[in-house]
Design a protein around this motif. Structure first.
Motif, PDB file in Angstrom:
ATOM      1  N   PRO A  33      -6.676  26.692 -36.188  1.00  0.00           N
ATOM      2  CA  PRO A  33      -5.922  25.243 -36.223  1.00  0.00           C
ATOM      3  C   PRO A  33      -6.352  24.312 -35.120  1.00  0.00           C
ATOM      4  CG  PRO A  33      -4.547  27.219 -35.419  1.00  0.00           C
ATOM      5  CD  PRO A  33      -5.697  27.792 -35.562  1.00  0.00           C
ATOM      6  N   LEU A  34      -6.025  23.051 -35.539  1.00  0.00           N
ATOM      7  CA  LEU A  34      -6.159  21.969 -34.443  1.00  0.00           C
ATOM      8  C   LEU A  34      -4.938  21.715 -33.399  1.00  0.00           C
ATOM      9  CD1 LEU A  34      -7.724  19.637 -37.098  1.00  0.00           C
ATOM     10  CD2 LEU A  34      -9.070  20.190 -35.113  1.00  0.00           C
ATOM     11  N   ALA A  35      -5.153  21.724 -32.141  1.00  0.00           N
ATOM     12  CA  ALA A  35      -4.092  21.637 -31.329  1.00  0.00           C
ATOM     13  C   ALA A  35      -3.509  20.322 -31.386  1.00  0.00           C
ATOM     14  CB  ALA A  35      -4.634  21.776 -29.833  1.00  0.00           C
ATOM     15  N   ASP A  36      -4.100  19.105 -31.571  1.00  0.00           N
ATOM     16  CA  ASP A  36      -3.452  17.789 -31.617  1.00  0.00           C
ATOM     17  C   ASP A  36      -3.194  17.050 -32.855  1.00  0.00           C
ATOM     18  OD1 ASP A  36      -6.196  17.638 -31.673  1.00  0.00           O
ATOM     19  OD2 ASP A  36      -6.380  15.932 -30.298  1.00  0.00           O
ATOM     20  N   LEU A  37      -3.608  17.705 -33.839  1.00  0.00           N
ATOM     21  CA  LEU A  37      -3.569  17.268 -35.148  1.00  0.00           C
ATOM     22  C   LEU A  37      -2.892  18.254 -36.179  1.00  0.00           C
ATOM     23  CD1 LEU A  37      -7.140  15.542 -35.597  1.00  0.00           C
ATOM     24  CD2 LEU A  37      -5.329  14.256 -34.933  1.00  0.00           C
ATOM     25  N   HIS A  38      -2.307  17.778 -37.063  1.00  0.00           N
ATOM     26  CA  HIS A  38      -1.495  18.411 -38.213  1.00  0.00           C
ATOM     27  C   HIS A  38      -1.731  17.897 -39.386  1.00  0.00           C
ATOM     28  CE1 HIS A  38       0.376  20.728 -34.873  1.00  0.00           C
ATOM     29  NE2 HIS A  38       0.721  19.373 -34.402  1.00  0.00           N
ATOM     30  N   PRO A  39      -3.132  17.793 -39.933  1.00  0.00           N
ATOM     31  CA  PRO A  39      -3.125  17.252 -41.233  1.00  0.00           C
ATOM     32  C   PRO A  39      -2.838  18.361 -42.209  1.00  0.00           C
ATOM     33  CG  PRO A  39      -5.297  18.082 -40.234  1.00  0.00           C
ATOM     34  CD  PRO A  39      -4.177  18.117 -39.208  1.00  0.00           C
TER      35      PRO A  39
END
Length: 298
Positions: free
Chosen positions: A256-262
């Protein structure tokens, strides 16, 4: 010529007697006689030759008997098929789904449906969300499994699942040891993304924004399967939905992306239900089972 008269004639010719035909068909003997007379008048030919008390099928009648038998069997099959279609036990369903939903979530659903409804003929296309919505709108598909269609398409949309984008890596990639990956970590690496019309690509670009996007070296690849193969071969980082099934036997990782939550909603797109047959409605009910299926990896 009507089917009722043809059925009466076939019974008379097969049984060799009007009275026996009347008993089988549960008609009055006079009704059988009248129907044969009308059929002969309609065709302009005698179908039976009377030999005393016996009724012998004429040459024209013998040909008609063979053809009538075949036709009546076809009509019986037609009636049964139409009845099965109305009951949802037969017919065909044309639908489409986006990847990787099609392979990661729908494969098992379709296998179970085909086992339960073996007479229903399925046709599944795999395409992008917009192309699917266009075909549903135009009546080429009964329904689609995709992201929400544009409002102008005037389609019903029933959300089923939420998908979150992540980063696909090979196990020996320098970033593979991290539990989360920041968007800034992608700088300097080849980033593999789907085509511009893909809902996942659009979600990615909206999440990362034009400023950070300009700092990344993105390569467009039209297939998630090819993205998997390229990442596995050591070329680039893939942007893909987070599915455990995409992690091929330890040969690939999805983080998962740490600073984005698409996040994107995937669901059923269809015209109003009166346009749908029972087989399509039954399959849609089966697809709704994705709600309770095992969630994607997080």
């Amino acid at each position: 010529m009507d089917l009722r008269a043809l059925k009466t004639f076939e019974a008379c010719a097969r049984l060799g007697h009007f009275l026996k035909a009347a008993e089988e068909l549960q008609y009055a003997p006079s009704t059988v006689t009248l129907q044969i007379q009308r059929l002969e008048a309609d065709l302009g030919v005698a179908l039976f030759v009377r030999d005393g008390k016996r009724m012998i099928v004429s040459e024209a009648g013998r040909w008609l008997q063979q053809e009538a038998s075949t036709l009546l069997k076809s009509v019986g099959t037609l009636r049964q098929t139409v009845s099965d279609i109305a009951a949802g036990e037969n017919g065909s369903v044309r639908f489409a789904a986006i990847e990787p939903v099609a392979s990661q979530r729908l494969a098992a659903v379709l296998a179970d449906f085909c086992s339960a409804w073996p007479k229903v003929e399925l046709s599944m296309d795999v395409s992008g969300s917009r192309a699917i919505a266009e075909k549903v709108r135009d009546g080429e598909l009964e329904f689609g499994v995709c992201s929400e269609p544009p409002p102008a398409f005037q389609l019903e949309f029933e959300p089923l699942i939420e998908e979150r984008l992540g980063v696909m890596l090979s196990p020996d990639h320098p970033l593979a040891g991290r539990d989360f990956i920041a968007a800034s970590d992608l700088a300097g690496h080849a980033v593999l993304v789907k085509e511009s019309a893909c809902a996942y690509r659009q979600l990615w670009e909206a999440a990362i924004g034009p400023d950070r996007r300009s700092l990344l070296a993105c390569m467009e690849v039209g297939s998630f399967s090819v993205i998997q193969q390229m990442v596995q071969a050591g070329f680039g980082i893939g942007i893909a939905p987070i599915y455990a099934g995409l992690e091929r036997d330890g040969a690939l990782l999805v983080r998962p992306l740490a600073d984005l939550h698409p996040v994107i909603e995937i669901g059923l797109a269809y015209r109003t239900k009166p346009f749908l047959g029972k087989a399509a409605l039954s399959l849609m009910d089966a697809v709704r089972g994705m709600r309770t299926a095992a969630p994607a990896a997080t």
